[in-house]
Design a protein around this motif. Structure first.
Motif, PDB file in Angstrom:
ATOM      1  N   ARG A 166      -6.359   4.273  -4.851  1.00  0.00           N
ATOM      2  CA  ARG A 166      -6.601   3.413  -3.723  1.00  0.00           C
ATOM      3  C   ARG A 166      -7.879   3.360  -3.347  1.00  0.00           C
ATOM      4  N   ASP A 217       0.869  -1.151  -0.045  1.00  0.00           N
ATOM      5  CA  ASP A 217      -0.085   0.011  -0.177  1.00  0.00           C
ATOM      6  C   ASP A 217       0.897   1.417   0.021  1.00  0.00           C
ATOM      7  N   TRP A 218       0.614   1.994  -1.090  1.00  0.00           N
ATOM      8  CA  TRP A 218       1.652   3.408  -1.216  1.00  0.00           C
ATOM      9  C   TRP A 218       0.511   4.437  -0.833  1.00  0.00           C
ATOM     10  N   VAL A 241      -9.145  -0.066  -8.534  1.00  0.00           N
ATOM     11  CA  VAL A 241      -8.296  -1.021  -7.724  1.00  0.00           C
ATOM     12  C   VAL A 241      -8.204  -2.264  -8.278  1.00  0.00           C
ATOM     13  N   TYR A 297      -5.909  -5.939   1.214  1.00  0.00           N
ATOM     14  CA  TYR A 297      -5.389  -4.732   0.692  1.00  0.00           C
ATOM     15  C   TYR A 297      -6.551  -4.117  -0.220  1.00  0.00           C
ATOM     16  N   LEU A 323      -2.052   0.619  -4.993  1.00  0.00           N
ATOM     17  CA  LEU A 323      -1.744  -0.395  -4.386  1.00  0.00           C
ATOM     18  C   LEU A 323      -1.077  -1.348  -5.444  1.00  0.00           C
ATOM     19  N   TYR A 381      -5.508   2.106   7.822  1.00  0.00           N
ATOM     20  CA  TYR A 381      -6.497   1.430   8.399  1.00  0.00           C
ATOM     21  C   TYR A 381      -6.714   1.683   9.853  1.00  0.00           C
ATOM     22  N   ARG A 430      -3.982  -2.236   5.030  1.00  0.00           N
ATOM     23  CA  ARG A 430      -3.617  -0.585   4.521  1.00  0.00           C
ATOM     24  C   ARG A 430      -2.930   0.056   5.576  1.00  0.00           C
ATOM     25  N   LYS A 431      -2.061   1.040   5.186  1.00  0.00           N
ATOM     26  CA  LYS A 431      -1.376   1.820   6.084  1.00  0.00           C
ATOM     27  C   LYS A 431      -2.263   2.854   6.921  1.00  0.00           C
TER      28      LYS A 431
END
Length: 210
Positions: free
Chosen positions: A126, A66-67, A130, A153, A101, A181, A178-179
């Protein structure tokens, strides 16, 4: 094993127009990867598996990344009036880059006993773009791993034979890897809360009794 640059060259010869980019890796492994455009990903995967020189016939691992959205800063020189005099001054320009992603695949040749070669695909963003093509029809071992990526993700793999959650239950919302989340704070689904979970659950219990 041929270098990634050589593999890229072979793909470009076999599949003209396929967008490919070598992505460096600054981690201790120093293992670069090949970014493949999703429109050509299935054709590229077939080539990597079937080419007699490569025979990358086994996918040992598929995972997600995840970016988040990010701000890139760059310095530029512009002309401005300073005390009535036009001068060239340096300014910092900020550009917002949307997040995306990734699905990353580690490939080996069991026939030739060599590897890995790492390929990756990226989503458009994101949120509402997706979707990526499933590579399970090329490497059967990707089936459960793509399901895990989908589950954690939120990447939707078109062409997957059985795309459904594999770790979280049906009806679970959001994607835990996910970052951004945010885990729930009620924990009412936890039958025997303990430690940190118990402390969060106690707050929820107090709210229910008030």
């Amino acid at each position: 094993m041929e270098s990634l640059a050589q593999i890229k060259s072979h793909i470009q010869t076999a599949i003209p127009g396929a967008p490919l980019e070598i992505i460096p890796n600054d981690s201790p492994s120093r293992q670069p990867s090949l970014l493949v455009g999703k429109e050509h990903a299935v054709a590229v995967a077939k080539f990597l598996r079937d080419d007699p020189e490569l025979r990358l016939d086994y996918c040992s691992n598929a995972t997600g990344v995840d970016w988040l959205d990010r701000i890139e800063k760059a310095k530029t020189k512009v002309k401005k009036l300073v005390d009535g005099v036009e001068k060239e001054v340096e300014e910092t320009v900020e550009t917002r880059k949307p997040g995306y992603l990734e699905a990353v695949y580690h490939l080996y040749s069991m026939e030739k006993k060599r590897g890995p070669a790492v390929i990756r695909m990226r989503t458009g963003n994101r949120t509402d773009d997706v979707r990526l093509p499933s590579l399970t029809p090329i490497w059967r071992g990707c089936e459960f791993q793509e399901r895990e990526i989908y589950d954690l993700y939120g990447i939707v793999f078109d062409g997957h034979p059985d795309l459904r959650r594999i770790l979280m239950w049906d009806g679970f919302k959001d994607f835990p890897m996910r970052k951004d989340y945010v885990e729930p704070d009620d924990y009412e689904y936890e039958p025997t809360p303990h430690d940190q979970v118990l402390e969060k659950a106690k707050k929820h219990y107090r709210q229910q009794t008030e």
